[in-house]
Scaffold this active site. Structure first.
Site, mmCIF file in Angstrom:
data_model
loop_
_atom_site.group_PDB
_atom_site.id
_atom_site.type_symbol
_atom_site.label_atom_id
_atom_site.label_comp_id
_atom_site.label_asym_id
_atom_site.label_seq_id
_atom_site.Cartn_x
_atom_site.Cartn_y
_atom_site.Cartn_z
ATOM 1 N N THR A 139 13.708 8.213 12.802
ATOM 2 C CA THR A 139 13.378 9.340 13.672
ATOM 3 C C THR A 139 11.870 9.380 13.939
ATOM 4 O OG1 THR A 139 15.234 10.600 12.835
ATOM 5 C CG2 THR A 139 13.453 11.860 13.854
ATOM 6 N N CYS A 184 -13.734 -3.129 -9.702
ATOM 7 C CA CYS A 184 -13.232 -1.969 -10.451
ATOM 8 C C CYS A 184 -13.695 -0.637 -9.882
ATOM 9 C CB CYS A 184 -13.495 -2.063 -11.948
ATOM 10 S SG CYS A 184 -15.167 -2.021 -12.514
#
Lengths: 126, 385
Positions: free
Chosen positions: B237, B324
């Protein structure tokens, strides 16, 4: 402004790190680099007998690396050098708040570098 | 202290006009655009209007625009759709080492299914070497996927030349245009891409909505299976509020393209020129062939996450390619592919502007960043002033 990626305890040490710099009359020193993330940490240690008299550090690293190193310089001062064995991830998290999972290696880098600096003390009498 | 947002390549603030355009489609015109009652048909009309707005921004036909959930789904759909559709012809795909993870991860997955993928290196400028591309083409190559603009360094790839090379050998070309849409003109009337990925939230539209341009007559196997939505090219949809917002954002972006090329470029250049005055600072990526809103710099003897958080504590949002810093231990694959030294990647920052930034924003960065760099360098074991 505040930042919620890290605990207030970690950020406080990062913003105002303690004992940064070279210790000219250090009994031991060590530098280590995390090969994965690239952080570099250097500790300088001066002993009085078996007691840690002073610790200083230099770092090119992320928030936890700097904050944990800063905390460690205060914590270890006046303690027997063997007490480094009490330093581990749980200790750091109790003191400063939890680390994100991908930052746990910072605790290992701090302990490894400090242990190497203490080992260096016997070899390098000034 | 006013906050300063310079991470517009990650996401942008939604334009208030976009929000206003979307609101009725949550509460008043909430029908399913596939329904034939009035609620549905009003939603359908709005979705088609938005499709036209996006098509006009890129010089495409409205029927060539397929709505998706975002850039990542568009990339997945394009790569898998062509790979599967053309499997009888060949199983080789060419891409580059600096693509978005949506492309790289899809290519890795296709390799596990038996496809062969060539990941082309790039020059230190971040630009693709066309001779390398030419040499990589084999008789079994069916698709070349090269991003228009790199999300970290802003480099613009030579898509027209890439299309020339590919089409001469009946190879389709897909481009992730997420970072170019609304930043520089795109004219698919003259640029003969076969497929192009777009995202709404990079140009002051909402998140969760994107589009895939599929040139007329290009066939691809649907990736999302289900109903016959989007002319059987993407089941599910339609996200009508998102589509309406994306359409409005595209219309507004078209009106602001000149401003991007002048005022926004000016701010970016002034910031970059001033920051390059800090010794040990280098630019990542090509100086000329790039979008007007991105600057990527490395500050030697610093660490990117520390820079980022220090700026954040001053109310300034940027991003970094340092390891990191985003849940990964790996440094930026883009900066590594440029051949940058690991230590340069370690201290990298990306500043990405939008039309909503002001001169005050860059002045604020210039007030605080040099001091932060100096403080970090004073802590570095390897820095000597």
């Amino acid at each position: 402004m505040e930042n919620s990626a890290y605990s207030p305890g970690l950020l406080e040490h990062y913003r105002a790190p303690r004992n940064v710099g070279v210790l000219p009359d250090a009994d031991g020193t060590a530098t280590r680099q995390n090969q994965v993330c690239g952080d570099v940490l250097q500790f300088f240690v001066r002993l009085s007998g078996e007691t840690v008299d002073e610790v200083r550090f230099k770092a090119e690293g992320c928030i936890p690396t700097v904050a944990l190193a800063s905390y460690t310089t205060e914590w270890l001062r006046g303690k027997k050098k063997g007490e480094i064995e009490r330093l581990d991830l749980a200790h750091f998290e109790d003191a400063l708040g939890s680390l994100p999972p991908h930052k746990i290696h910072a605790a290992a880098l701090v302990v490894e570098t400090l242990r190497a600096a203490l080992c260096d003390c016997g070899r390098n009498p000034h | 202290m006013n906050p300063v947002y310079l991470d517009n390549s990650a996401s942008t603030p939604v334009d208030p006009q976009v929000v206003e355009a979307m609101l009725p489609y949550f509460t008043e015109i909430y029908g399913n655009a596939s329904s034939i009652h009035t609620y549905g048909q009003r939603a359908r009309a709005a979705a088609e209007e938005a499709r036209g707005q996006i098509a006009r921004l890129v010089g495409a036909g409205a029927k060539e625009v397929v709505f998706t959930s975002g850039g990542t789904e568009s990339d997945n759909t394009a790569l898998r759709g062509v790979a599967y559709q053309q499997r009888d012809r060949g199983n080789h795909i060419i891409t580059s080492q600096i693509e978005h993870p949506a492309v790289l991860s899809t290519c890795k997955a296709l390799e596990l299914e038996g496809f062969e993928v060539t990941y082309l290196p790039v020059e230190p400028s971040g630009l693709l070497d066309l001779d390398r591309l030419r040499a990589a083409i084999t008789p079994r190559t069916t698709l070349i996927s090269i991003m228009h603009v790199n999300n970290e360094i802003g480099t613009i790839q030579p898509l027209a030349e890439i299309c020339d090379l590919a089409h001469g050998q009946k190879i389709l070309v897909h481009s992730d245009c997420v970072q170019s849409l609304g930043k520089i003109p795109i004219d698919l009337g003259s640029l003969p891409l076969d497929l192009a990925s777009f995202s709404g939230h990079k140009l002051h539209g909402p998140k969760g909505i994107g589009a895939l341009f599929v040139r007329k007559n290009v066939r691809l196997r649907p990736f999302m299976l289900g109903g016959s939505h989007e002319r059987k090219r993407r089941a599910g949809t339609e996200n009508v509020p998102g589509i309406v917002g994306f359409g409005k954002a595209a219309e507004l972006a078209g009106r602001h393209l000149d401003e991007m090329a002048t005022r926004v470029r000016g701010m970016r250049d002034r910031l970059e020129t001033a920051l390059l005055q800090i010794s040990g600072t280098i630019r990542n990526g090509d100086e000329k062939q790039r979008v007007p809103n991105i600057s990527n710099l490395s500050f030697e003897h610093t660490e990117g996450e520390g820079l980022l958080i220090s700026l954040d504590l001053e109310g300034i949002a940027v991003s970094t390619g340092a390891a990191c810093s985003s849940g990964s231990l790996e440094p930026s694959h883009v900066l590594v592919a440029l051949g940058r030294d690991k230590r340069d990647v370690h201290g990298s920052l990306r500043f990405s502007f939008s039309r909503m930034n002001t001169e005050n924003d860059l002045q604020r960065v210039l007030e605080v960043l040099p001091t932060i760099v100096q403080r970090m360098r004073s802590m570095s074991p390897s820095f000597s002033a």
